[in-house]
Design an enzyme around this catalytic site. Structure first.
Site, short mmCIF file in Angstrom:
data_model
loop_
_atom_site.label_atom_id
_atom_site.label_comp_id
_atom_site.label_asym_id
_atom_site.label_seq_id
_atom_site.Cartn_x
_atom_site.Cartn_y
_atom_site.Cartn_z
N TYR A 37 0.83 -1.21 0.00
CA TYR A 37 0.00 0.00 0.00
C TYR A 37 0.86 1.25 0.00
O TYR A 37 0.53 2.24 -0.65
CB TYR A 37 -0.90 -0.04 1.25
CG TYR A 37 -1.74 1.18 1.47
CD1 TYR A 37 -1.25 2.29 2.15
CD2 TYR A 37 -3.06 1.20 1.04
CE1 TYR A 37 -2.04 3.41 2.38
CE2 TYR A 37 -3.87 2.31 1.26
CZ TYR A 37 -3.35 3.41 1.93
OH TYR A 37 -4.14 4.50 2.16
N GLY A 38 1.94 1.24 0.74
CA GLY A 38 2.80 2.41 0.86
C GLY A 38 3.65 2.34 2.11
O GLY A 38 3.87 1.27 2.67
N VAL A 78 4.80 3.36 6.11
CA VAL A 78 4.19 3.58 7.42
C VAL A 78 5.15 4.41 8.26
O VAL A 78 6.34 4.10 8.36
CB VAL A 78 3.88 2.25 8.14
CG1 VAL A 78 3.22 2.52 9.49
CG2 VAL A 78 2.99 1.37 7.26
N ASP A 110 -6.58 -11.46 4.48
CA ASP A 110 -5.13 -11.28 4.39
C ASP A 110 -4.49 -11.43 5.77
O ASP A 110 -3.67 -10.60 6.18
CB ASP A 110 -4.79 -9.91 3.79
CG ASP A 110 -3.34 -9.84 3.30
OD1 ASP A 110 -2.75 -10.91 3.05
OD2 ASP A 110 -2.80 -8.73 3.18
#
Length: 943
Positions: free
Chosen positions: A625-626, A628, A739
């Site tokens: 996602y990206g 943190v 997940d």
């Protein structure tokens, strides 16, 4: 509204304004209490901004959240009578200024995350009747000053981390009926001064560290109904014979307390219904006297009781459970226990005689179909020649019942979608769509073991007390939890109409939250877990019509500026239009704009400030996602900020999904969403910060500083399973995570597990037009290799068992330290093959130190069952949780509170007593298979 209407309203309000202004000035909140409320808010952290209105106007007349006020004629002020902030995700501490709210009768902060100690200044609120602090993270000792609360009716501090002794001053609480102090870290001797309480009904102090002896003076309590002291350490103490004189007692629960000696004579207790003395060191014969005919539950298991099972263990028409397993009983299996029970409807009887020395059965041993008899581990199973004995001699787990229902109606048209309409399944009006109120409700110490035969009685009891019709209540689902406690989700429907009126909502909530109802003794005390309004929008928790001053406050807000209304109308309209333009401009900057009520919105500038402009030094992780980041908000709160990669369409979908799901999911084993940012082409999710990172990091030999002990791993497994069980059974509608993996299980400062990352989650299937619930969701395969359910991968059919499979892989990681896939080897296949060869202990992670062999055997066996290729062969998540709880109870750490376990587990080599070795052998995790054979430890083959 037209200009003429504005002018007319302005004229009317202008005439009335002087009168209202005079009354309002005369009725404002006591200034000392305004100061106290300001200090209370400043000591709290409010990430969802639930107390935003605490900055506006006068507390009582402006209807602040959680306040109920009362007018005092002698001083001309309004005073705070109730302060109830239920489940608002508040953290921080309790301010000493609470003691300035001198007219308070109810003080409630239930089910938040408040830490620190209980202020001793609360002892100054002599008017206080209900002190409700349960379900937080409070620590420190109990203030002696609470014993000065002469009007206190109910003290609930359960499910915190409070330590130290129970103050002797509590013996002064002459009006207290309920002392709920369970699930803390209280220690020392129970003060005999508690025997001075004249109307004490319920004393719940189970799951603490209390020691010493059981006070014999408790026999002097004239009103005691429930005495629940389970899971404490009264080692060497016996059950006082005087307890047989507590004539009002309905439930006596002393499970796992280290008690010795024989069982005293309890025949003089006329209505005793629930007796649990299991997991102690009691000896001697079973009671030969006759117990109360009201008995529903007798649990004397896991002791050293000897002799035969006497005939007096029959004649209980309400009996649901008789547990005598793991004793030294001999002789014949009784066949008359069920003779006085009428089996109809849902009535059942569970008889567990496993692991004794019973040698024979009567010739005509034929229990009814509703009776379950367990004889595994007795000589009778080896000696009998009767073929039908096989069904009694198979090992079985203790399966508690749970239930759920649906309110769909295949003959009705769909309900409107503008509100949370659904069918009332019991309404006399066919196909009536209504908006229900949802209530989380838990029986804290029920006097039954099986709820099913008592459902009708409960519904009748509760609706009568709430002044509702029977068809207005629907038990949506219920589940037994550790304790045992009965957690249920209730739905209340309007009386043959589509919507409740506001006064009725306030009345029901007030009765439940104020403990103004008293259930039948069968069900024991209850607690309110949440109160869900759904589509309803009502004033905050102040009572309608509670005081003249409150009403005036509302009117005052409506007429503010009435004298100059005609000149302000244009200004207000223009300002509103301007705000809408600004909001529209902000939304236009977002690539996937999201607006979720109840979730705090952060600006990009706030996020940049919290992370030092997203400095590399604040980055703590990175995923698909990206990145943190660790951030510090303006109020000092630590948060984790997940920032989407630029231009990520997948990130947009995950962003929306995660906000929408987490905004309505609240469980101690799910990571909490603190807010989000969606502006300037940026999308960020803001979570509570988890200082101990991911489970995967702690299983990695290169990243982990301190290895996790077996007890810590088992607690993490149990916490993760409980979080997922909540998704499957308590979330409304249920959710499939999709997940689950070690890197999505986060650990807080005390190594409590919290499931995270709901970007790929899917809602469980809903009933179709015919009312049938599909068994799966058809969807594109998503997830992480190594954790993917093979059946889901092949068929694209996602089920709750897909999450079970993924969690089973996590359990294997916890057991072995291996990765799911490494150098082309799959962890499920590798562990299964090694276990089949009898070398299970050779692959156990040697970094966890010593561990109980029987526990690790059961844990690995459970993991492999979760990872069966066939969906139907896997256990449900409820079964997983229950089995983990059983394994946990076998460990020496089961008696300790979570905080203590974490403080002592790391690096600890257990030294079991001689009595415990026989049931639970310990092995070193670096022992090879051959070492185990030569040492006398059995090799384990998974069943």
């Amino acid at each position: 509204m037209s200009g003429v209407q504005f002018i007319l309203c302005g004229a009317i309000l202008g005439i009335l304004f002087p009168y209202f202004l005079h009354v309002a000035v005369a009725k404002s909140t006591d200034p000392s209490e305004v100061h106290a409320l300001s200090a209370i808010k400043n000591s709290l952290t409010d990430p969802l901004n639930n107390l935003a209105d605490w900055s506006n106007g006068d507390p009582c007349t402006s209807n602040w959240t959680g306040l109920v006020c009362v007018s005092m004629p002698n001083d001309g002020y309004l005073h705070v009578q109730e302060l109830q902030l239920l489940k608002l995700n508040l953290s921080g501490t309790l301010a000493p200024e609470l003691g300035l709210l001198s007219h308070l009768t109810i003080l409630g902060f239930m089910w938040n995350k408040i830490s620190g100690s209980i202020p001793r200044e609360i002892g100054n609120i002599t008017s206080l009747k209900l002190l409700l602090l349960n379900g937080n993270q409070l620590s420190g000792s109990l203030p002696e000053e609470i014993g000065y609360l002469s009007n206190l009716d109910r003290l609930q501090i359960d499910e915190n981390q409070i330590s130290g002794p129970i103050p002797k001053s509590f013996g002064n609480l002459s009006r207290v009926k309920h002392l709920h102090m369970n699930n803390n870290s209280l220690s020392g001797q129970i003060p005999h001064e508690l025997s001075q309480l004249p109307i004490l009904f319920h004393l719940l102090v189970d799951n603490n560290n209390l020691s010493g002896y059981l006070p014999s003076e408790f026999a002097e309590l004239p009103s005691l109904k429930i005495l629940q002291l389970d899971h404490n350490n009264f080692s060497g103490s016996s059950i006082p014979a005087s307890y047989g004189n507590i004539s009002t007692l309905l439930k006596l629960s002393l499970r796992n307390c280290g008690l010795q000696g024989s069982i005293p004579d309890l025949s003089k207790i006329p209505h005793l219904a629930y007796l649990d003395l299991s997991s102690n060191q009691l000896n001697g014969p079973l009671p030969s006297y006759k117990l109360s005919i009201d008995m529903t539950t007798i649990n004397l298991s896991h002791n050293s009781l000897s002799g035969s099972i006497p005939t007096n263990f029959s004649g209980f028409p309400k009996l649901q459970r008789l547990s005598l397993q793991n004793n030294l009983l001999n002789g014949s299996v009784p066949s008359s226990i069920w003779q006085d029970i009428t089996f109809g409807g849902n009535n059942t009887l569970f008889l567990d005689f496993e692991n004794n020395s019973l040698t024979s059965i009567p010739d005509a041993f034929d229990p009814p179909a509703n009776v379950t008899v367990l004889l595994y581990g007795n000589p009778v199973c080896a000696n009998t020649k009767q073929p039908d004995m096989v069904r009694y001699c198979q090992p079985q787990g203790d399966k508690q019942t749970s239930g759920s229902s649906t309110n769909s109606n295949k003959n009705c048209s769909p309900c409107p979608t503008d509100k949370t309409y659904e069918y009332n399944p019991l309404s006399p009006i066919p196909c009536l769509c209504a908006v229900p109120l949802g209530v989380g409700y838990r029986l804290k110490s029920p006097g039954i073991s099986d709820f099913r035969p008592y459902i009708a009685d409960f519904e009748t009891d509760l609706t009568f007390l709430l002044h509702l019709f029977l068809y207005q209540l629907h038990i949506d689902r219920y589940i037994w939890e550790a304790g045992p406690r009965l957690n249920m989700y209730l739905k209340f429907y309007p009386d043959n109409s589509s919507l409740f009126n506001i006064s009725e909502i306030l009345r029901i909530r007030s009765m439940l939250a104020g403990w103004e109802i008293t259930l039948s003794d069968t069900f024991g005390p209850y607690e309110l877990l949440n109160f869900t309004l759904g589509s309803y929008e009502i004033p905050n928790t102040s009572k309608s019509g509670l005081s003249k001053g409150a009403v005036v406050g509302i009117l005052l807000g409506a007429i503010a500026g009435a004298g100059t209304l005609s000149t302000l109308v244009t200004f207000l309209i223009m300002r509103r239009h301007s705000r809408n333009q600004v909001a529209s401009k902000r939304r236009s900057l977002s690539k996937f704009s999201v607006k979720v009520d109840g979730v705090k919105y952060f600006t990009f500038e706030e996020m940049a400030l919290a992370t030092n402009n997203f400095s590399d030094s604040t980055q703590v992780g990175q995923g698909g996602y990206g990145k943190v980041y660790k951030g510090i908000l303006e109020d000092g709160t630590l948060v984790a900020i997940k920032r989407a990669e630029e231009g990520s369409l997948q990130g947009s979908k995950e962003f929306s999904t995660e906000i929408e799901l987490l905004s309505r999911l609240h469980h101690r084993n799910l990571v909490s969403l603190a807010g989000y940012c969606d502006e300037q082409d940026e999308q960020m999710l803001v979570y509570e910060f988890m200082p101990n990172g991911t489970l995967r990091d702690h299983l990695s030999a290169t990243k982990s500083k301190e290895p996790l002990s077996f007890a810590m791993r088992l607690r993490i497994a149990l916490g993760s399973a409980r979080g997922i069980l909540y998704l499957h059974s308590e979330a409304d509608p249920p959710i499939y995570h999709r997940d689950i993996k070690a890197s999505n299980i986060l650990l807080d400062a005390k190594f409590n597990a919290k499931v995270a990352d709901f970007g790929l989650s899917r809602l469980a299937p809903v009933p179709d037009v015919e009312g049938t619930v599909p068994g799966h969701v058809s969807t594109v395969v998503k997830g992480t290799p190594g954790y993917l359910d093979p059946e889901y991968f092949l068929t694209h059919k996602l089920t709750d068992k897909s999450d079970v499979y993924s969690l089973g892989v996590v359990f294997l990681e916890l057991s072995t330290g291996m990765r799911p896939i490494l150098h082309g080897k799959n962890i499920v296949r590798e562990v299964s093959m090694i276990c089949q060869s009898g070398m299970m202990f050779s692959i156990i992670d040697n970094r966890m130190g010593s561990y109980p062999s029987e526990c690790i055997e059961k844990f690995v066996s459970l993991a492999l069952r979760c990872c069966q290729d066939e969906t139907d062969a896997r256990p449900s998540m409820l079964e997983v949780v229950r089995e983990l709880e059983c394994i946990w109870r076998m460990t020496p750490e089961a008696d300790a509170t979570p905080s203590e376990s974490m403080a002592t587990d790391s690096g600890k080599i257990f030294t079991p007593s001689s009595s415990s070795v026989s049931r639970n052998q310990y092995v070193s995790s670096n022992a090879s298979g051959s070492d185990l054979v030569s040492s006398g430890f059995p090799l384990i083959t998974p069943r």
